[in-house]
Structure formats: structure tokens, C-alpha cells
Write a protein that holds these residues in place. Structure first.
Motif, short mmCIF file in Angstrom:
data_model
loop_
_atom_site.label_atom_id
_atom_site.label_comp_id
_atom_site.label_asym_id
_atom_site.label_seq_id
_atom_site.Cartn_x
_atom_site.Cartn_y
_atom_site.Cartn_z
N ILE A 124 0.87 -1.30 -0.08
CA ILE A 124 -0.13 0.15 -0.14
C ILE A 124 0.88 1.38 -0.05
N PHE A 126 0.17 5.20 1.53
CA PHE A 126 -0.75 5.96 2.29
C PHE A 126 0.11 7.25 2.88
N LEU A 147 -2.74 -8.25 6.15
CA LEU A 147 -4.09 -7.88 6.86
C LEU A 147 -4.39 -8.83 7.98
N GLU A 157 -6.18 -1.86 9.26
CA GLU A 157 -6.17 -3.01 8.55
C GLU A 157 -7.77 -3.31 8.26
N ILE A 160 -8.95 -1.63 4.90
CA ILE A 160 -8.26 -2.05 3.69
C ILE A 160 -9.08 -2.98 3.19
N MET A 163 -11.06 -3.48 -0.47
CA MET A 163 -10.38 -2.74 -1.39
C MET A 163 -9.90 -3.51 -2.68
N THR A 168 -8.57 3.84 -4.01
CA THR A 168 -7.73 4.66 -2.89
C THR A 168 -9.20 4.89 -1.87
N VAL A 193 -5.38 5.87 1.81
CA VAL A 193 -4.54 4.66 1.52
C VAL A 193 -5.20 4.23 -0.08
N VAL A 195 -4.18 0.74 -2.53
CA VAL A 195 -3.73 -0.56 -2.73
C VAL A 195 -3.04 -0.77 -3.85
#
Length: 391
Positions: A124, A126, A147, A157, A160, A163, A168, A193, A195
Motif C-alpha cells: 500500500i 498511504f 491484513l 487494516e 483495507i 479494497m 484509494t 490509502v 492498494v
């Protein structure tokens, strides 16, 4: 590892159970990482007010010189018929999947519609902002994160999960009040964030199972059954340990500690010194340098050692009182069975176990298990509701 086991064995009774109850007496991503370095000594801790009160209570117990009678030191409280709750033991298909995939080599996910899920390794980018301003240590262009690892502050976590690659998302989060960086404690922040990529283990195949288990299992289904049984056994052991801790706490809370044998206190202090020396060695440091790195003065370290010695002495007194009440000795079958189990766990015979870790350390561990087995047998145990039942 051998040294580490020795420390754990020696401190099982005094460190795990003693501190739980006071009894009676007459780039990187440093700014978002949740985990903190653990040390045997520290200059601060959780629940400082209650901890300070318990410490003062412990300090008020007189220390007895020379020989002593157990009855003059401790008055055992209620230990039979305790009410305990057994944590739920529930293994899901996701638990089995996660366990198996943890041993498989992850592969890059190419499906653009794939969503990040627990157990995946995501790369990621961020940036963290507070009141619209970026803060130090809160950003990275490329950071690998598993994760579900718990490395990040709460909500990071989890935000995310779901995603997709290239997506984003802004995460509105709050730093914990006890976060190591004081300037961020309790701060409301926003993390933007993105990915970059996702890696995950593929679905297991019969061929992989046979190769990984060296022929012990030949199909995925056989291996899944084995894993489920293993995870269930681990949860059962964990649940029993939790009940042991709670039982010990209840008994200690109802027990009167009149005085502490000086010999017990001194042995506890020696254990404390030994454990700190081994922790220091693990970091390639001597004890004095390790203490200084922990932010303690010589006086503060001495105070912690003395307090630990008293706590260890109190736990040992409680163990002695319980063993006497139940008529358990080193000749009791239950005690001998616990020593045998411990030796088997460490892959050695009883004589080697004792010579390696010390007779008193082995005695305290084995006697604690034997005593608490009796306590749990006489307890009223209720089953906690499972998560699925609550849902």
C-alpha cells in the motif's frame, strides 16, 4: 530458545498468576504501527492507578526472617466450588483456511476485481494527516502489510479489507490513548490509502498437501480435518488456561497474606534478575545497559525487583497453601503425571528436565497444574456463548 523456555518455566507461577490479583493483607510506518517493543522492565504500564494501589498493598505485608510456619503466613480463602466461565471453543472454515494458507507461498493476485481479505499481503501507499497537515512517520509509497496481523492502529487494516488493486480510500481513525508517540495519543487522523498490489496463497491442492505433509495426508479434505482437530485442541487448552487464571485470581482475592518468608522473596528477586539478564543478552546487551535503555534508574530497577520478589513470594505461599489443603505432595500421582507431561513437552526425561531448569522451578510448575486441576474439577463451570450464537 532453550534459555527462553527456562525463563518461562521458572516464572510460570509467579509471573503469570501472581500479578493478576493483590489478595488481602492485615519510514517507516512508525506513526501507525500499533505494536511496541516489549521489555522485562518498564518505566510505565497500563492501569497505573490500580497497579500502584496493588503495589502499595503488597509492600505493606511484613517479611518474616528465618524459619516459618505456613499457617503464620497465609490463611487460604475459598477455593472449592468456584464459579467459572469457559470461553467458547469454535473453529470456523475460515480459521482452517487461514491456518493452511499461512504455510503456503503467496502469489500475486492478477484479477482486477479481487478484493483484499484477511490473511492477504497488501502493498500500500498511504499518507496520514492531522487537521489537514501530514505528520512525521505517517506516510509511505510502498509498504507491505499482512491484513489481520494487528500491526497497525485499530481500524487501519480493517479499512483495507474489501479494497481492490488501484483503489484509494480515506480512513478516519483515532490513535490509541496509550500510543508510544505522545504527540499522537488520542489524535483524530485521516489516512489516504491506495492498494498497489495484493498477494495471497492459492487454494490448496491434493498434490500440495501430500508434498507439504510428506505423505502423512494425501487429500485436502483429510488435511482439513486434521487442522480442525488441532485448532480445536489449541482452543481447548487456551480456554482451560483462561479458567486457571481466573480461578487463581478468585482464590488469591479471598486469601489473607499475613507475612512473606524472606527466603521466598529473595528467590523471587533472583528470578527477576536472571530473567532480565537473559532478555538483555537476547538484545546483545549487558543488564545495566538494558536497564538504562528501558528508562529506569538503578533505584527504580531495584524497586521493581523487590516488588517482583514479594509478588513471587505471595504466589508461592498460595501454592503451598493449596497443595497442603489438597494433600498434594511430590509423591502424588497427579504431580508425577504433570512432571512427566512437562518432560515430554520439552523432549527430555525427568532427570534431564530437573537438572536443566532446576528442581524448584519444575516443582512449582507441576504443582500449580496439579492444584488447579483439582480446583477446576470442583468448580461450577458455565459455557460462554459462541460468537455465532450471539450473532
Amino acid at each position: 530458545m532453550r534459555k527462553r523456555l527456562a525463563v518461562i518455566l521458572c516464572l510460570t507461577v509467579s509471573l503469570v498468576f501472581a500479578g493478576c490479583s493483590s489478595g488481602k493483607d492485615t519510514s517507516d510506518s512508525s506513526a501507525v504501527s500499533q505494536s511496541q517493543e516489549e521489555t522485562s522492565v518498564s518505566s510505565s504500564g497500563e492501569d497505573e492507578d490500580s497497579s500502584a494501589e496493588a503495589s502499595e498493598e503488597l509492600k505493606r505485608i511484613p517479611v518474616a526472617e528465618g524459619e516459618f510456619e505456613l499457617a503464620d503466613c497465609v490463611e487460604l480463602g475459598k477455593y472449592q466450588g468456584l464459579t467459572l466461565e469457559k470461553p467458547s471453543v469454535e473453529i470456523t472454515e475460515e480459521d482452517v483456511d487461514s491456518y493452511i494458507r499461512s504455510f503456503m507461498e503467496q502469489e500475486t493476485v492478477t484479477d482486477p476485481d479481487a478484493q483484499a481479505r484477511e490473511g492477504d499481503t497488501v502493498n500500500i501507499a498511504f499518507e496520514g494527516t492531522r487537521d489537514g497537515e501530514a505528520f512525521e512517520g505517517g506516510s509511505s509509497d510502498s509498504y507491505d502489510l499482512v491484513l489481520g496481523s494487528g500491526r497497525m492502529i485499530p481500524g487501519f487494516e480493517e479499512g483495507i479489507i474489501g479494497m481492490k488493486i488501484g483503489e484509494t480510500k480515506d480512513l478516519n481513525l483515532t490513535f490509541p490513548e496509550d500510543y508510544q508517540e505522545e504527540s499522537l495519543q488520542g489524535a483524530d487522523v485521516v489516512f489516504s490509502v491506495t492498494v498497489n498490489s495484493i498477494r495471497r496463497a492459492p487454494d490448496p491442492t491434493d498434490a500440495w498437501v501430500e508434498e507439504y505433509t510428506e505423505g502423512e495426508y494425501t487429500t485436502v479434505e483429510e488435511y482439513r480435518i486434521s487442522v480442525r482437530e488441532q485448532l480445536a485442541a489449541n482452543q481447548e487448552n487456551s480456554a482451560r488456561y483462561t479458567m486457571q487464571q481466573e480461578a487463581w485470581n478468585q482464590i488469591a482475592e479471598d486469601t489473607v497474606f499475613k507475612q512473606l518468608p524472606k527466603s521466598y522473596v529473595e528467590e523471587g528477586e533472583t528470578e527477576f534478575d536472571s530473567s532480565v539478564e537473559q532478555e538483555a543478552a537476547a538484545y546483545g546487551m549487558d543488564k545495566d545497559a538494558y536497564i538504562q535503555a528501558a528508562g529506569l534508574s538503578t533505584q527504580e530497577y531495584q524497586e521493581q525487583k523487590e516488588l517482583y520478589g514479594r509478588s513471587a513470594a505471595r504466589s508461592r505461599l498460595l501454592l503451598d497453601a493449596l497443595a497442603e489443603a489438597e494433600g498434594l505432595t511430590a509423591d502424588s500421582p497427579e504431580y508425577q503425571a504433570e512432571v512427566e507431561n512437562l518432560a515430554n513437552t520439552y523432549g527430555m526425561d525427568k532427570e534431564t528436565l530437573i537438572s536443566t531448569y532446576g528442581e524448584e522451578a519444575v516443582r512449582q510448575y507441576a504443582m500449580t497444574q496439579a492444584v488447579l486441576d483439582r480446583v477446576l474439577e470442583a468448580a461450577r463451570i458455565t459455557e460462554a456463548a459462541s460468537d455465532s450464537a450471539e450473532e
